[in-house]
Scaffold this active site. Structure first.
Site, PDB file in Angstrom:
ATOM      1  N   CYS A 102      -5.067  -3.069  -9.021  1.00  0.00           N
ATOM      2  CA  CYS A 102      -5.276  -4.464  -9.407  1.00  0.00           C
ATOM      3  C   CYS A 102      -4.557  -4.798 -10.708  1.00  0.00           C
ATOM      4  O   CYS A 102      -4.135  -3.916 -11.447  1.00  0.00           O
ATOM      5  CB  CYS A 102      -6.764  -4.730  -9.645  1.00  0.00           C
ATOM      6  SG  CYS A 102      -7.827  -4.465  -8.229  1.00  0.00           S
ATOM      7  N   CYS A 108      -8.045  -9.102 -12.721  1.00  0.00           N
ATOM      8  CA  CYS A 108      -8.727  -9.209 -11.431  1.00  0.00           C
ATOM      9  C   CYS A 108     -10.227  -9.438 -11.625  1.00  0.00           C
ATOM     10  O   CYS A 108     -10.876  -8.785 -12.450  1.00  0.00           O
ATOM     11  CB  CYS A 108      -8.497  -7.957 -10.587  1.00  0.00           C
ATOM     12  SG  CYS A 108      -9.134  -8.136  -8.906  1.00  0.00           S
ATOM     13  N   CYS A 125      -4.407  -4.975  -4.250  1.00  0.00           N
ATOM     14  CA  CYS A 125      -5.647  -5.736  -4.066  1.00  0.00           C
ATOM     15  C   CYS A 125      -5.305  -7.071  -3.391  1.00  0.00           C
ATOM     16  O   CYS A 125      -4.346  -7.733  -3.773  1.00  0.00           O
ATOM     17  CB  CYS A 125      -6.279  -5.986  -5.434  1.00  0.00           C
ATOM     18  SG  CYS A 125      -7.680  -7.121  -5.437  1.00  0.00           S
ATOM     19  N   CYS A 150      -6.304 -10.239  -6.193  1.00  0.00           N
ATOM     20  CA  CYS A 150      -5.449 -10.577  -7.351  1.00  0.00           C
ATOM     21  C   CYS A 150      -3.961 -10.451  -7.066  1.00  0.00           C
ATOM     22  O   CYS A 150      -3.142 -10.877  -7.865  1.00  0.00           O
ATOM     23  CB  CYS A 150      -5.837  -9.756  -8.573  1.00  0.00           C
ATOM     24  SG  CYS A 150      -5.405  -8.005  -8.478  1.00  0.00           S
TER      25      CYS A 150
END
Length: 187
Positions: free
Chosen positions: A33, A37, A64, A67
């Site tokens: 991430c 995030c 992810c 994000c």
């Protein structure tokens, strides 16, 4: 070079200023991430940090979906850009937040939060500025009355038009037309 503790603090605070400088990889989920995030925070022992996207992907982590760290910019930028384009093209219409949210496929609450986060303004404030800019142009370039301009640029009431115009331009529409305005931006 940030220490592990400094990077950990950045992800706890969801600090957007560090997006792209490092990536957070979670060993248990094999997901990486951005520091900003908003997903649930992992246990500290399950975290690794990488300074390059290539290295984190080589280590077997996937991006992810929330994000989107593999995207150059914040995923919200695309939403905001689409809303701004829609506002510019439809400023004359009677628009509500739910209409804008429907246009870009997100909830009204999420749209307002993201838009304000990215622009510093609500969609309503942004729309009002577009309308006032159009009104200012019409005041200088046409012989339309103030009331005609009010409705031409999408305001539903003249009192609201006058109030917002004065708030944004620091003068009334009539004063603006006569050149009795002094704005900080030089117009």
């Amino acid at each position: 070079m940030l220490t592990f503790e400094e990077m950990w603090q950045r992800i706890i605070e969801c600090d957007r200023k560090y997006d792209g400088l490092f990536f957070t990889a979670v060993k248990t989920t094999k997901i990486y991430c951005r520091p900003s995030c908003r997903s649930r925070k992992p246990k500290k022992v399950n975290v690794e940090f990488y300074d390059q996207i290539g290295k984190v992907e080589e280590a077997g982590y996937r991006a992810c979906k929330r994000c989107q760290p593999e995207v150059e910019h914040s995923p919200q930028v695309a939403i905001v850009k689409n809303v701004v384009t829609f506002l510019v093209n439809n400023y004359k219409q009677h628009l509500q937040l739910k209409d804008l949210a429907e246009e870009v496929g997100v909830s009204p609450f999420y749209l307002e939060r993201v838009f304000k986060q990215e622009t510093g303004e609500t969609p309503r404030m942004y729309l009002e500025k577009i309308r006032i800019d159009k009104a200012a142009y019409l005041l200088k370039s046409t012989k339309l009355t103030n009331l005609e301009i009010c409705f031409e640029v999408g305001f539903q009431s003249s009192s609201n038009f006058y109030k917002i115009f004065k708030n944004i331009k620091s003068c009334s529409p009539s004063e603006y037309r006569k050149g009795l305005h002094y704005e900080l931006d030089g117009s």
